[in-house]
Write an enzyme that holds these catalytic residues in place. Structure first.
Site, PDB file in Angstrom:
ATOM      1  N   GLY A 212      -7.410   5.760   4.899  1.00  0.00           N
ATOM      2  CA  GLY A 212      -6.304   4.862   5.270  1.00  0.00           C
ATOM      3  C   GLY A 212      -5.033   5.633   5.530  1.00  0.00           C
ATOM      4  O   GLY A 212      -5.063   6.855   5.713  1.00  0.00           O
ATOM      5  N   ASN A 213      -3.916   4.932   5.589  1.00  0.00           N
ATOM      6  CA  ASN A 213      -2.616   5.598   5.738  1.00  0.00           C
ATOM      7  C   ASN A 213      -1.564   4.830   4.944  1.00  0.00           C
ATOM      8  O   ASN A 213      -1.884   3.856   4.274  1.00  0.00           O
ATOM      9  CB  ASN A 213      -2.241   5.736   7.220  1.00  0.00           C
ATOM     10  CG  ASN A 213      -2.145   4.381   7.894  1.00  0.00           C
ATOM     11  OD1 ASN A 213      -1.332   3.552   7.523  1.00  0.00           O
ATOM     12  ND2 ASN A 213      -3.012   4.144   8.880  1.00  0.00           N
ATOM     13  N   HIS A 214      -0.326   5.279   5.030  1.00  0.00           N
ATOM     14  CA  HIS A 214       0.708   4.752   4.120  1.00  0.00           C
ATOM     15  C   HIS A 214       1.427   3.501   4.632  1.00  0.00           C
ATOM     16  O   HIS A 214       2.420   3.086   4.044  1.00  0.00           O
ATOM     17  CB  HIS A 214       1.756   5.842   3.852  1.00  0.00           C
ATOM     18  CG  HIS A 214       1.176   7.064   3.209  1.00  0.00           C
ATOM     19  ND1 HIS A 214       0.650   7.041   1.939  1.00  0.00           N
ATOM     20  CD2 HIS A 214       1.009   8.326   3.667  1.00  0.00           C
ATOM     21  CE1 HIS A 214       0.196   8.244   1.644  1.00  0.00           C
ATOM     22  NE2 HIS A 214       0.395   9.039   2.674  1.00  0.00           N
TER      23      HIS A 214
END
Ligand code: PMT
Length: 403
Positions: A212-214
């Protein structure tokens, strides 16, 4: 306007009296339809006194056997507001269980329907309730999100029916957008339908893990609120985020992966006039997702093979018609001149009308924070840099300058 007010069996039913007063004071006619359980909380005499109309509850009037027509109510109404809506009534509405007058009226309703849930925090958070609410959203119903606070159970949490003032405002914002208390520029976007993507995507490695990412969705959700506040109907496609929408003109579709976001965007964009692609879509996903959790003991090292995800912005850029406008975002890790150069390149490659460039080099910009600092670049090469500001303020400016 003619409002059908549905009341179900919750302690919050007492607030329905204040809501009726607000509609009546504003010159609207209110017809109450109440469930048998609702009558345990507020009496039909009180309600008929407030509305100057007999309350409808049963299919037949006990006294003379005359039929109460739910079909006629469905045609009479300009809106149906169900406040409070219990978990049980929401479930019946989602699945068409027409065992009382209120649900049959709901199923016959031709006008917009507003649902103001009221229940205990655990019932509200339960996946069944959330799935049922999503089902109602998918029918085009407006959900007036409950507030967080002290509940009848003496617990504190989300589930408390929204205050009558706010329900009234949200209903009126939809029914009379030109006079909307929350609209800037007098509903400049009335008649427009805006697709917005927000948040990250999660790409599964196995049932327990993902890439995923932030992204938190804050920027995308702020854009959705800003567009809705100006009168637009918003189709918000949200990746996995912990945010809720406030404005009733926002219809939310929840997705997890880039492929799901791509499918939803391609399905919804043809009916939209504009698209704003703010999601941080994973460019790659694991070539395979393991069926069971990968055991640490079985491999000392692990190599993941990744394959490219669809580029949603580019795909929409390809099908975009002359009347449609497409705004992309570019998240860069370079300082401003280079970041703008990358942004312009994305704008051209994806056939966008505008690109909003933000850089992680700028303090207070990008993922997670409540602020952002952006430069809007248009297809004709114009650049407009905005100062660091709250994401809601930045969103209003993007909407104002790009749509
Ligand atoms: O959610 P927040 O925490 O508030 O953070 C906001 C944000 C930083 C995520 C937001 O401001 C932002 O910059 N969003 C775009 C992030 C991104 O993925 O940028 P990109 O440069 O990788 O992608 C360029 C454009 O193509 C974007 O419009 C993106 O949505 C789109 N894209 C990218 C990859 C892909 N497979 N499909 C896409 O549609």
């Amino acid at each position: 306007m003619n409002i059908v007010l549905g009341i179900t069996g919750s302690i919050a039913a007492y607030k329905a009296c204040t809501l009726i007063r607000q509609f009546v004071k504003a010159g609207h006619e209110v017809q109450v339809v109440i469930t048998p359980a609702g009558k345990e909380f507020v009496t039909p005499i009180t309600l008929s006194a407030l509305t100057s109309k007999p309350v409808v509850s049963e299919f037949f009037a006990q006294r003379d056997g005359s039929w109460h027509s739910h079909v006629a109510l469905g045609q009479w109404a300009d809106a149906m507001v169900i406040a409070p809506a219990t978990a049980s009534s929401i479930a019946k509405m989602a699945h068409g269980v027409a065992d009382n007058m209120l649900i049959t009226t709901y199923l016959s309703m031709k006008a917009p329907v507003f649902v103001a849930p009221a229940m205990d925090l655990d019932m509200y958070a339960h996946p069944t309730t959330q799935a049922n609410l999503n089902q109602l959203r998918s029918y085009g119903n407006y959900i007036v999100e409950p507030g967080t606070g002290f509940l009848a159970s003496h617990l504190e949490g989300k589930g408390r029916m929204e205050e009558p003032d706010e329900i009234f405002r949200q209903v009126m914002d939809v029914l009379q957008p030109e006079g909307c208390s929350n609209c800037s520029q007098e509903g400049r976007l009335v008649g427009r339908r805006v697709l917005i993507t927000a948040g990250p995507t999660h790409e599964s490695i196995d049932p327990a893990r993902y890439i995923g990412n932030h992204s938190t969705g804050k920027m995308g959700f702020a854009l959705a609120e800003a567009a809705a506040a100006e009168g637009a109907e918003v189709e918000l496609i949200a990746g996995p985020v912990a945010l809720s929408v406030k404005h009733p003109r926002i219809r939310r579709t929840d997705v997890v992966s880039a492929e799901q976001m791509h499918e939803a965007a391609m399905r919804l964009f043809p009916s939209c006039t504009d698209g704003i692609l703010c999601a941080a879509v994973a460019d790659y996903r694991p070539a395979q997702c393991a069926d069971v959790k990968i055991k640490r003991e079985t491999q000392a090292e692990m190599t993941l093979t990744l394959v490219q995800n669809p580029d949603i912005a580019a795909a929409l850029g390809q099908v975009k018609t002359d009347g449609q406008r497409l705004v992309g975002f570019a998240l860069e890790t370079a300082a401003s001149a280079e970041a703008l150069h990358y942004g312009e390149d994305k704008l051209r490659r994806k056939n966008l009308d505008y690109i909003v460039v933000n850089s992680l080099c700028d303090a207070g910009a990008g993922f997670g924070v409540d602020t952002n600092k952006v430069t809007i670049v248009s297809a004709n090469g114009q650049q407009q840099s905005l100062p660091l500001a709250d994401k809601s303020e930045v969103a209003r400016e993007i909407i104002r300058r790009c749509l």
